[in-house]
Design an enzyme around this catalytic site. Structure first.
Site, PDB file in Angstrom:
ATOM      1  N   ASN A 342      -6.536  11.870  26.709  1.00  0.00           N
ATOM      2  CA  ASN A 342      -7.201  13.054  26.191  1.00  0.00           C
ATOM      3  C   ASN A 342      -8.704  12.916  26.307  1.00  0.00           C
ATOM      4  O   ASN A 342      -9.185  12.138  27.121  1.00  0.00           O
ATOM      5  CB  ASN A 342      -6.740  13.377  24.769  1.00  0.00           C
ATOM      6  CG  ASN A 342      -6.530  14.876  24.584  1.00  0.00           C
ATOM      7  OD1 ASN A 342      -7.468  15.657  24.623  1.00  0.00           O
ATOM      8  ND2 ASN A 342      -5.280  15.279  24.408  1.00  0.00           N
ATOM      9  N   HIS A 344     -11.253  11.602  24.744  1.00  0.00           N
ATOM     10  CA  HIS A 344     -11.930  10.310  24.659  1.00  0.00           C
ATOM     11  C   HIS A 344     -11.606   9.434  25.864  1.00  0.00           C
ATOM     12  O   HIS A 344     -12.458   8.668  26.331  1.00  0.00           O
ATOM     13  CB  HIS A 344     -11.534   9.595  23.371  1.00  0.00           C
ATOM     14  CG  HIS A 344     -12.443   8.486  22.992  1.00  0.00           C
ATOM     15  ND1 HIS A 344     -12.159   7.166  23.245  1.00  0.00           N
ATOM     16  CD2 HIS A 344     -13.668   8.499  22.387  1.00  0.00           C
ATOM     17  CE1 HIS A 344     -13.156   6.412  22.807  1.00  0.00           C
ATOM     18  NE2 HIS A 344     -14.083   7.184  22.279  1.00  0.00           N
ATOM     19  N   CYS A 345     -10.398   9.569  26.394  1.00  0.00           N
ATOM     20  CA  CYS A 345      -9.954   8.735  27.515  1.00  0.00           C
ATOM     21  C   CYS A 345     -10.691   9.046  28.819  1.00  0.00           C
ATOM     22  O   CYS A 345     -10.746   8.195  29.711  1.00  0.00           O
ATOM     23  CB  CYS A 345      -8.464   8.921  27.752  1.00  0.00           C
ATOM     24  SG  CYS A 345      -7.430   8.630  26.322  1.00  0.00           S
ATOM     25  N   ILE A 346     -11.211  10.256  28.952  1.00  0.00           N
ATOM     26  CA  ILE A 346     -11.852  10.640  30.217  1.00  0.00           C
ATOM     27  C   ILE A 346     -13.373  10.599  30.142  1.00  0.00           C
ATOM     28  O   ILE A 346     -14.050  10.915  31.128  1.00  0.00           O
ATOM     29  CB  ILE A 346     -11.389  12.040  30.672  1.00  0.00           C
ATOM     30  CG1 ILE A 346     -11.847  13.121  29.689  1.00  0.00           C
ATOM     31  CG2 ILE A 346      -9.877  12.059  30.872  1.00  0.00           C
ATOM     32  CD1 ILE A 346     -11.768  14.523  30.220  1.00  0.00           C
TER      33      ILE A 346
END
Length: 353
Positions: A342, A344-346
């Site tokens: 999501n 934060h991951c990207i």
């Protein structure tokens, strides 16, 4: 390692094109990435990476809101493959960890990750920043969360997983993290989010919002598999202190009211290569509002839509109350979740010195 809520120079992202993560037509994911860039760009520099085959398309769609650099990657998880930045107060330097697609030959999610493993060094070179090479130590940026004052959050489920550093004990892993990040105390949460294919990254379950204060993914539904996992984390957090001896204040941030699942229609959009993790219809995705991102003066919060409209709004309101000095913005991110993560991951913050 500064806290994410400390002032940023900018944010790093990668243009999404991998058919196994974003579909044969990645427009929905690209629209979500672009919306994130648009929300961040008024207050900080936004930088994307793209390969030569897609850089002109990325530049066209990101015109006026982001710089695009010609650096290839295997996918678009900037948090995990980009550099982790540290500072001495006058300059920043990057850290390059070893990346093995969240588990390598044991339980990695795709078969080839050579380009991903080179992103951190390539970006620091283009960005004219020195880099510390920790390339013999497997770690992803989503598996660590810093308070900026010497305390680090991690999960046992991830850092002790057999596909990362099986030859290192917990104590040896702690020493590597302390050496690399300048932290003095590590808090080991037992679990992350149920069915999180990263072996339960901490950034999906718990995040500092200020020193000695965190949000924790939560559910009151005792029949939900997340319940026992979150209860174990809460019990742990109630017994520990940070490096300065402060007890941890925990704010519960409920997960979506209804599990977000992969549909038959979703599956028709994807094209998986050999060795890549394949989704199944009905599979529960690791949806969590804790996977938000602090920009300068902003908080970008995942929104899943549909039957979760009420819980989407609730998450925004909770974070508005917890972060009154920031603009809290909900971002339609179901297309990112389908890729495996999501907001934060990207994203990967580039701190000010």
């Amino acid at each position: 390692m500064p806290a994410e809520y400390a002032p940023h120079y900018g944010t790093l992202l990668i243009w999404p094109v991998r058919p196994g993560s974003w579909g044969r037509d990645p427009k929905e994911a690209q629209d979500a990435f672009t919306e994130i860039a648009r929300a961040l760009s008024p207050n900080e520099k936004v930088i994307f990476l793209a390969d030569k085959g897609h850089i002109e398309d990325a530049k066209a769609k990101l015109s006026g809101i982001a710089e695009v650099l010609p650096i290839p990657s295997d996918d678009a998880w900037a948090r995990d493959v980009g550099p982790t930045f540290v500072t001495n107060g006058s300059e920043i330097r990057g850290i390059s960890w070893k990346f093995n697609a969240w588990g390598g030959e044991v339980d990695g999610l795709y078969a080839h990750w050579d380009q991903d493993n080179e992103v951190a060094e390539a970006f620091c070179s283009a960005f004219h920043k020195d880099i510390y090479d920790f390339g013999d130590f497997v770690l992803e940026g989503g598996s660590i969360h810093s308070d900026g004052e010497g305390t680090l959050l991690v999960t046992e489920a991830c850092l002790l997983s057999p596909g990362r550093n099986p030859g290192l004990s917990r104590e040896m892993i702690e020493k590597r993290l302390k050496d690399a990040l300048g932290v003095e105390k590590i808090l080991w949460l037992p679990s992350g989010i149920y069915n999180d294919e990263t072996n339960e990254h901490v950034d999906n379950v718990c995040a500092f919002i200020k020193p000695a204060e965190v949000v924790l993914a939560w559910t009151d539904d005792a029949s939900d598999p997340q319940y026992a996992m979150s209860c174990a984390d809460l019990e742990y957090l109630s017994k520990v202190t940070d490096v300065k001896g402060r007890k941890i204040t925990v704010h519960k941030l409920p997960i979506p009211d209804h599990p977000v699942r992969v549909s038959e229609d979703d599956l028709l959009k994807y094209e998986f290569e050999e060795g890549e993790d394949v989704r199944d219809a009905g599979e529960r995705l690791a949806a969590s509002y804790v996977n938000f991102y602090f920009g300068n003066d902003t908080v970008l919060v995942p929104q899943f839509g549909g039957e979760n409209a009420e819980s989407d709004a609730r998450a925004v309101e909770i974070l508005k109350n917890l972060c009154p000095d920031r603009k809290v913005i909900g971002i339609d991110s179901r297309a990112i979740l389908l890729g495996g993560g999501n907001i934060h991951c990207i994203t990967q913050q580039i701190p000010m010195p």
